[in-house]
Scaffold this motif. Structure first.
Motif, PDB file in Angstrom:
ATOM      1  N   GLY A  67     127.486  82.981  66.438  1.00  0.00           N
ATOM      2  CA  GLY A  67     126.528  82.088  65.814  1.00  0.00           C
ATOM      3  C   GLY A  67     125.271  81.955  66.649  1.00  0.00           C
ATOM      4  N   THR A  68     124.122  81.915  65.976  1.00  0.00           N
ATOM      5  CA  THR A  68     122.847  81.724  66.657  1.00  0.00           C
ATOM      6  C   THR A  68     121.927  80.946  65.722  1.00  0.00           C
ATOM      7  N   TRP A  69     121.048  80.139  66.286  1.00  0.00           N
ATOM      8  CA  TRP A  69     120.195  79.251  65.487  1.00  0.00           C
ATOM      9  C   TRP A  69     118.789  79.825  65.436  1.00  0.00           C
ATOM     10  N   ASN A  70     118.317  80.192  64.247  1.00  0.00           N
ATOM     11  CA  ASN A  70     116.981  80.755  64.068  1.00  0.00           C
ATOM     12  C   ASN A  70     116.277  80.022  62.939  1.00  0.00           C
ATOM     13  N   ASN A  71     115.021  79.664  63.185  1.00  0.00           N
ATOM     14  CA  ASN A  71     114.220  79.003  62.148  1.00  0.00           C
ATOM     15  C   ASN A  71     114.949  77.808  61.534  1.00  0.00           C
ATOM     16  N   ALA A  72     115.604  77.039  62.396  1.00  0.00           N
ATOM     17  CA  ALA A  72     116.268  75.789  62.005  1.00  0.00           C
ATOM     18  C   ALA A  72     117.436  75.988  61.048  1.00  0.00           C
ATOM     19  N   GLU A  73     118.059  77.168  61.086  1.00  0.00           N
ATOM     20  CA  GLU A  73     119.239  77.386  60.253  1.00  0.00           C
ATOM     21  C   GLU A  73     120.174  78.384  60.939  1.00  0.00           C
ATOM     22  N   PRO A  74     121.462  78.362  60.551  1.00  0.00           N
ATOM     23  CA  PRO A  74     122.456  79.202  61.235  1.00  0.00           C
ATOM     24  C   PRO A  74     122.438  80.663  60.780  1.00  0.00           C
ATOM     25  N   TYR A  75     122.564  81.538  61.740  1.00  0.00           N
ATOM     26  CA  TYR A  75     122.724  82.971  61.522  1.00  0.00           C
ATOM     27  C   TYR A  75     123.945  83.429  62.315  1.00  0.00           C
ATOM     28  N   TYR A  76     124.350  84.685  62.076  1.00  0.00           N
ATOM     29  CA  TYR A  76     125.385  85.328  62.880  1.00  0.00           C
ATOM     30  C   TYR A  76     124.799  86.624  63.393  1.00  0.00           C
ATOM     31  N   ARG A  77     125.028  86.903  64.665  1.00  0.00           N
ATOM     32  CA  ARG A  77     124.381  88.048  65.309  1.00  0.00           C
ATOM     33  C   ARG A  77     125.393  88.871  66.073  1.00  0.00           C
ATOM     34  N   CYS A  78     125.242  90.194  65.977  1.00  0.00           N
ATOM     35  CA  CYS A  78     125.972  91.111  66.844  1.00  0.00           C
ATOM     36  C   CYS A  78     124.933  91.793  67.720  1.00  0.00           C
ATOM     37  N   ARG A  79     124.939  91.453  69.003  1.00  0.00           N
ATOM     38  CA  ARG A  79     123.993  92.037  69.953  1.00  0.00           C
ATOM     39  C   ARG A  79     124.688  93.178  70.681  1.00  0.00           C
ATOM     40  N   PHE A  80     124.085  94.362  70.617  1.00  0.00           N
ATOM     41  CA  PHE A  80     124.729  95.556  71.146  1.00  0.00           C
ATOM     42  C   PHE A  80     123.684  96.405  71.854  1.00  0.00           C
ATOM     43  N   PRO A  81     123.525  96.242  73.185  1.00  0.00           N
ATOM     44  CA  PRO A  81     122.534  97.025  73.923  1.00  0.00           C
ATOM     45  C   PRO A  81     122.725  98.524  73.751  1.00  0.00           C
ATOM     46  N   ALA A  82     121.656  99.263  73.927  1.00  0.00           N
ATOM     47  CA  ALA A  82     121.668 100.711  73.690  1.00  0.00           C
ATOM     48  C   ALA A  82     122.719 101.423  74.539  1.00  0.00           C
ATOM     49  N   GLU A  83     122.897 100.966  75.788  1.00  0.00           N
ATOM     50  CA  GLU A  83     123.878 101.644  76.639  1.00  0.00           C
ATOM     51  C   GLU A  83     125.304 101.422  76.144  1.00  0.00           C
ATOM     52  N   TYR A 101     121.830  90.961  62.267  1.00  0.00           N
ATOM     53  CA  TYR A 101     121.780  89.560  61.882  1.00  0.00           C
ATOM     54  C   TYR A 101     122.333  89.355  60.472  1.00  0.00           C
ATOM     55  N   LEU A 102     122.973  88.215  60.277  1.00  0.00           N
ATOM     56  CA  LEU A 102     123.460  87.808  58.960  1.00  0.00           C
ATOM     57  C   LEU A 102     123.154  86.325  58.785  1.00  0.00           C
ATOM     58  N   ARG A 103     122.358  86.000  57.771  1.00  0.00           N
ATOM     59  CA  ARG A 103     121.973  84.608  57.497  1.00  0.00           C
ATOM     60  C   ARG A 103     123.099  83.896  56.755  1.00  0.00           C
ATOM     61  N   GLU A 104     123.509  82.741  57.275  1.00  0.00           N
ATOM     62  CA  GLU A 104     124.630  82.022  56.669  1.00  0.00           C
ATOM     63  C   GLU A 104     124.363  81.649  55.218  1.00  0.00           C
ATOM     64  N   GLN A 105     123.166  81.185  54.919  1.00  0.00           N
ATOM     65  CA  GLN A 105     122.862  80.764  53.550  1.00  0.00           C
ATOM     66  C   GLN A 105     122.882  81.932  52.569  1.00  0.00           C
ATOM     67  N   THR A 106     122.676  83.140  53.075  1.00  0.00           N
ATOM     68  CA  THR A 106     122.767  84.326  52.214  1.00  0.00           C
ATOM     69  C   THR A 106     124.210  84.574  51.787  1.00  0.00           C
ATOM     70  N   VAL A 107     125.150  84.143  52.627  1.00  0.00           N
ATOM     71  CA  VAL A 107     126.566  84.397  52.381  1.00  0.00           C
ATOM     72  C   VAL A 107     127.218  83.331  51.507  1.00  0.00           C
ATOM     73  N   LEU A 108     126.891  82.053  51.736  1.00  0.00           N
ATOM     74  CA  LEU A 108     127.667  80.957  51.155  1.00  0.00           C
ATOM     75  C   LEU A 108     127.724  80.972  49.636  1.00  0.00           C
ATOM     76  N   GLY A 109     126.591  81.238  48.977  1.00  0.00           N
ATOM     77  CA  GLY A 109     126.587  81.251  47.511  1.00  0.00           C
ATOM     78  C   GLY A 109     127.504  82.315  46.929  1.00  0.00           C
ATOM     79  N   PRO A 110     127.261  83.599  47.245  1.00  0.00           N
ATOM     80  CA  PRO A 110     128.134  84.660  46.725  1.00  0.00           C
ATOM     81  C   PRO A 110     129.586  84.496  47.140  1.00  0.00           C
ATOM     82  N   LEU A 111     129.820  84.046  48.364  1.00  0.00           N
ATOM     83  CA  LEU A 111     131.186  83.884  48.848  1.00  0.00           C
ATOM     84  C   LEU A 111     131.921  82.808  48.067  1.00  0.00           C
ATOM     85  N   THR A 112     131.278  81.662  47.860  1.00  0.00           N
ATOM     86  CA  THR A 112     131.912  80.569  47.126  1.00  0.00           C
ATOM     87  C   THR A 112     132.205  80.971  45.686  1.00  0.00           C
ATOM     88  N   SER A 113     131.244  81.628  45.053  1.00  0.00           N
ATOM     89  CA  SER A 113     131.446  82.071  43.667  1.00  0.00           C
ATOM     90  C   SER A 113     132.604  83.054  43.571  1.00  0.00           C
TER      91      SER A 113
END
Length: 250
Positions: free
Chosen positions: A146-162, A176-188
Protein backbone atom coordinates in the motif's frame (compact mmCIF):
# COMPACT_ATOMS: atom_id res chain seq x y z
CA UNK A 1 24.72 -31.70 16.40
CA UNK A 2 23.47 -33.44 19.58
CA UNK A 3 22.76 -31.49 22.74
CA UNK A 4 22.89 -32.56 26.38
CA UNK A 5 21.22 -35.82 27.22
CA UNK A 6 17.44 -35.53 27.14
CA UNK A 7 17.40 -32.12 25.46
CA UNK A 8 17.22 -33.20 21.81
CA UNK A 9 19.04 -31.33 19.06
CA UNK A 10 21.17 -28.24 19.29
CA UNK A 11 20.73 -25.63 16.55
CA UNK A 12 24.04 -24.18 15.38
CA UNK A 13 24.71 -21.37 12.87
CA UNK A 14 25.14 -22.17 9.19
CA UNK A 15 28.66 -20.91 8.51
CA UNK A 16 27.71 -19.99 4.94
CA UNK A 17 24.83 -17.73 5.91
CA UNK A 18 25.86 -16.44 9.35
CA UNK A 19 28.13 -13.72 7.83
CA UNK A 20 25.17 -12.53 5.74
CA UNK A 21 23.01 -12.23 8.85
CA UNK A 22 25.73 -10.24 10.61
CA UNK A 23 26.13 -7.98 7.58
CA UNK A 24 22.40 -7.20 7.56
CA UNK A 25 22.40 -6.26 11.25
CA UNK A 26 25.55 -4.15 10.88
CA UNK A 27 24.20 -2.25 7.88
CA UNK A 28 20.85 -1.59 9.53
CA UNK A 29 22.58 -0.19 12.61
CA UNK A 30 24.66 1.96 10.25
CA UNK A 31 21.40 3.67 9.19
CA UNK A 32 20.95 1.86 5.89
CA UNK A 33 17.32 1.30 4.94
CA UNK A 34 15.81 -2.11 4.27
CA UNK A 35 15.58 -1.45 0.53
CA UNK A 36 19.20 -0.27 0.34
CA UNK A 37 20.37 -3.38 2.21
CA UNK A 38 18.33 -5.64 -0.09
CA UNK A 39 19.70 -3.98 -3.23
CA UNK A 40 23.26 -4.26 -1.95
CA UNK A 41 22.90 -7.98 -1.25
CA UNK A 42 21.42 -8.52 -4.70
CA UNK A 43 24.16 -6.49 -6.39
CA UNK A 44 26.80 -8.58 -4.58
CA UNK A 45 25.04 -11.78 -5.72
CA UNK A 46 24.47 -12.97 -2.17
CA UNK A 47 22.01 -15.90 -2.31
CA UNK A 48 18.64 -14.87 -0.94
CA UNK A 49 16.59 -16.99 1.49
CA UNK A 50 15.40 -20.10 -0.29
CA UNK A 51 18.30 -20.09 -2.77
CA UNK A 52 20.30 -23.31 -2.92
CA UNK A 53 23.63 -24.30 -4.40
CA UNK A 54 26.62 -22.16 -5.38
CA UNK A 55 26.37 -18.77 -6.99
CA UNK A 56 26.75 -18.56 -10.73
CA UNK A 57 27.44 -15.90 -13.29
CA UNK A 58 23.77 -15.96 -14.23
CA UNK A 59 22.93 -14.20 -10.96
CA UNK A 60 20.79 -15.21 -8.01
CA UNK A 61 17.27 -14.59 -6.83
CA UNK A 62 16.89 -10.97 -5.72
CA UNK A 63 16.51 -9.93 -2.10
CA UNK A 64 13.38 -8.11 -0.94
CA UNK A 65 12.72 -5.68 1.91
CA UNK A 66 10.51 -8.29 3.57
CA UNK A 67 13.35 -10.86 3.55
CA UNK A 68 15.71 -8.37 5.20
CA UNK A 69 13.10 -7.40 7.78
CA UNK A 70 12.35 -11.07 8.58
CA UNK A 71 16.00 -11.60 9.50
CA UNK A 72 16.23 -8.43 11.59
CA UNK A 73 13.21 -9.34 13.75
CA UNK A 74 14.06 -13.04 14.22
CA UNK A 75 15.15 -13.51 17.87
CA UNK A 76 16.78 -16.87 17.12
CA UNK A 77 19.82 -15.12 15.64
CA UNK A 78 20.53 -13.81 19.14
CA UNK A 79 19.97 -17.23 20.70
CA UNK A 80 16.47 -16.37 21.95
CA UNK A 81 13.72 -18.94 21.58
CA UNK A 82 10.79 -17.72 19.51
CA UNK A 83 7.23 -18.87 20.08
CA UNK A 84 7.27 -22.65 20.02
CA UNK A 85 10.97 -22.87 20.92
CA UNK A 86 14.01 -23.02 18.70
CA UNK A 87 12.74 -26.05 16.88
CA UNK A 88 11.18 -29.43 17.54
CA UNK A 89 13.14 -31.17 20.29
CA UNK A 90 15.78 -28.42 20.39
CA UNK A 91 17.16 -27.27 23.71
CA UNK A 92 19.61 -24.57 22.65
CA UNK A 93 19.88 -21.98 19.87
CA UNK A 94 23.52 -20.99 19.30
CA UNK A 95 23.57 -17.22 18.68
CA UNK A 96 24.81 -15.79 15.40
CA UNK A 97 25.32 -12.36 16.94
CA UNK A 98 25.42 -10.79 20.42
CA UNK A 99 22.12 -10.32 22.18
CA UNK A 100 22.80 -6.59 22.62
CA UNK A 101 23.02 -6.14 18.83
CA UNK A 102 19.59 -7.70 18.38
CA UNK A 103 18.20 -5.51 21.19
CA UNK A 104 19.60 -2.36 19.52
CA UNK A 105 17.90 -3.28 16.28
CA UNK A 106 14.61 -3.96 18.04
CA UNK A 107 14.84 -0.62 19.87
CA UNK A 108 15.42 1.13 16.54
CA UNK A 109 12.35 -0.49 15.01
CA UNK A 110 10.29 0.56 18.04
CA UNK A 111 11.63 4.12 17.91
CA UNK A 112 10.81 4.52 14.23
CA UNK A 113 7.33 3.11 14.78
CA UNK A 114 6.75 5.61 17.59
CA UNK A 115 8.05 8.49 15.47
CA UNK A 116 5.63 7.67 12.66
CA UNK A 117 2.73 7.60 15.11
CA UNK A 118 3.69 10.95 16.66
CA UNK A 119 4.21 12.74 13.34
CA UNK A 120 1.10 11.27 11.72
CA UNK A 121 -1.47 10.71 14.51
CA UNK A 122 -4.38 8.66 13.30
CA UNK A 123 -2.47 7.87 10.12
CA UNK A 124 -3.12 4.14 10.25
CA UNK A 125 -6.86 4.69 10.46
CA UNK A 126 -6.88 7.53 7.94
CA UNK A 127 -4.87 5.49 5.47
CA UNK A 128 -6.72 2.20 5.65
CA UNK A 129 -6.17 -0.10 2.67
CA UNK A 130 -9.22 -2.20 1.78
CA UNK A 131 -7.10 -4.78 -0.08
CA UNK A 132 -4.08 -4.96 2.22
CA UNK A 133 -2.18 -8.23 1.80
CA UNK A 134 -4.51 -9.49 -0.95
CA UNK A 135 -2.99 -8.25 -4.24
CA UNK A 136 0.05 -9.79 -5.93
CA UNK A 137 1.96 -8.61 -8.97
CA UNK A 138 1.59 -10.99 -11.92
CA UNK A 139 5.15 -10.30 -13.10
CA UNK A 140 6.98 -11.34 -9.92
CA UNK A 141 4.25 -12.87 -7.68
CA UNK A 142 5.20 -10.55 -4.80
CA UNK A 143 2.59 -8.85 -2.62
CA UNK A 144 1.93 -5.28 -3.75
CA UNK A 145 2.43 -2.76 -0.95
CA UNK A 146 0.00 0.00 0.00
CA UNK A 147 1.12 3.54 -0.80
CA UNK A 148 -0.66 6.90 -0.53
CA UNK A 149 -0.71 9.05 -3.68
CA UNK A 150 -2.78 12.15 -4.38
CA UNK A 151 -4.72 11.66 -1.13
CA UNK A 152 -5.95 8.17 -2.02
CA UNK A 153 -4.73 4.57 -1.64
CA UNK A 154 -2.75 2.74 -4.31
CA UNK A 155 -0.87 -0.56 -4.40
CA UNK A 156 2.67 -0.64 -5.73
CA UNK A 157 5.21 -3.27 -6.71
CA UNK A 158 8.64 -1.65 -6.72
CA UNK A 159 11.22 -3.72 -8.56
CA UNK A 160 14.66 -2.17 -9.24
CA UNK A 161 16.31 -2.97 -12.56
CA UNK A 162 18.98 -5.15 -10.95
CA UNK A 163 16.24 -7.30 -9.38
CA UNK A 164 14.70 -7.89 -12.79
CA UNK A 165 18.09 -8.81 -14.23
CA UNK A 166 18.86 -11.19 -11.35
CA UNK A 167 15.48 -12.89 -11.68
CA UNK A 168 15.53 -12.85 -15.50
CA UNK A 169 12.08 -11.29 -15.84
CA UNK A 170 10.69 -8.17 -17.48
CA UNK A 171 9.41 -5.81 -14.83
CA UNK A 172 8.89 -2.02 -14.75
CA UNK A 173 10.56 -0.28 -11.85
CA UNK A 174 7.09 0.45 -10.41
CA UNK A 175 3.71 -1.16 -11.05
CA UNK A 176 0.79 0.81 -9.62
CA UNK A 177 -2.83 -0.17 -9.01
CA UNK A 178 -5.38 2.43 -7.84
CA UNK A 179 -7.71 1.07 -5.17
CA UNK A 180 -10.75 2.97 -6.42
CA UNK A 181 -10.23 1.45 -9.87
CA UNK A 182 -10.62 -2.00 -8.31
CA UNK A 183 -13.46 -1.62 -5.79
CA UNK A 184 -16.34 -1.03 -8.23
CA UNK A 185 -15.66 -3.94 -10.63
CA UNK A 186 -14.63 -6.21 -7.76
CA UNK A 187 -17.79 -5.57 -5.73
CA UNK A 188 -20.03 -6.05 -8.77
CA UNK A 189 -18.30 -9.30 -9.67
CA UNK A 190 -18.51 -10.64 -6.12
CA UNK A 191 -22.25 -9.93 -5.94
CA UNK A 192 -22.85 -11.61 -9.28
CA UNK A 193 -20.53 -14.59 -8.86
CA UNK A 194 -21.42 -15.33 -5.24
CA UNK A 195 -25.18 -15.50 -5.77
CA UNK A 196 -26.91 -17.67 -4.73
CA UNK A 197 -24.12 -19.10 -2.53
CA UNK A 198 -23.53 -16.03 -0.41
CA UNK A 199 -25.00 -12.59 0.21
CA UNK A 200 -22.20 -10.07 -0.30
CA UNK A 201 -22.37 -7.08 2.07
CA UNK A 202 -22.72 -3.52 0.82
CA UNK A 203 -18.99 -3.11 0.32
CA UNK A 204 -19.19 0.20 -1.49
CA UNK A 205 -20.58 1.87 1.62
CA UNK A 206 -18.50 -0.14 4.10
CA UNK A 207 -15.37 1.71 5.18
CA UNK A 208 -12.03 1.17 6.92
CA UNK A 209 -11.46 -1.91 8.99
CA UNK A 210 -14.98 -3.24 8.40
CA UNK A 211 -14.41 -3.45 4.67
CA UNK A 212 -10.99 -5.04 5.11
CA UNK A 213 -12.50 -7.65 7.43
CA UNK A 214 -15.31 -8.34 4.94
CA UNK A 215 -12.81 -9.04 2.16
CA UNK A 216 -10.71 -11.22 4.44
CA UNK A 217 -13.80 -13.21 5.40
CA UNK A 218 -14.16 -14.04 1.71
CA UNK A 219 -10.51 -15.23 1.62
CA UNK A 220 -10.05 -12.80 -1.24
CA UNK A 221 -6.87 -13.19 -3.31
CA UNK A 222 -5.95 -11.21 -6.44
CA UNK A 223 -3.19 -11.08 -9.03
CA UNK A 224 -2.79 -7.89 -11.05
CA UNK A 225 -1.40 -8.03 -14.60
CA UNK A 226 -0.44 -4.47 -15.51
CA UNK A 227 0.43 -5.38 -19.11
CA UNK A 228 -3.17 -6.43 -19.78
CA UNK A 229 -4.83 -4.27 -17.08
CA UNK A 230 -6.40 -7.48 -15.81
CA UNK A 231 -7.18 -8.52 -12.24
CA UNK A 232 -7.49 -12.25 -11.57
CA UNK A 233 -9.62 -12.91 -8.51
CA UNK A 234 -10.19 -15.88 -6.22
CA UNK A 235 -12.66 -15.93 -3.31
CA UNK A 236 -14.55 -18.37 -1.11
CA UNK A 237 -18.34 -18.00 -1.05
CA UNK A 238 -20.56 -19.00 1.83
CA UNK A 239 -20.21 -21.55 4.61
CA UNK A 240 -19.66 -24.38 2.13
CA UNK A 241 -16.48 -22.70 0.90
CA UNK A 242 -17.46 -22.64 -2.78
CA UNK A 243 -14.43 -21.26 -4.67
CA UNK A 244 -15.07 -18.41 -7.09
CA UNK A 245 -12.61 -17.37 -9.80
CA UNK A 246 -12.77 -14.56 -12.29
CA UNK A 247 -10.78 -12.17 -14.45
CA UNK A 248 -11.73 -8.50 -14.28
CA UNK A 249 -10.60 -5.98 -16.91
CA UNK A 250 -9.72 -2.64 -15.30
Amino acid sequence: MAGPEGTGLRLVPDERTAPVVRRIFDEYLADRGLQVIAEGLTADEVPSPGSHGPRTGDGVAAWSKSAVRAILVNPRYAGHAAAGGCGKGAAVCTPVLPSEVFERVRDRFDARRTTRTETDPGGAAARAYALRGMVRCARCNRLMQGTWNNAEPYYRCRFPAEYATANQIEHPRNVYLREQTVLGPLTSWLRSAAAPHWRVPALRTTEGRARLDAFRAMELRMVYDDSERLLRVKAAAGPDGTVLRGALPL
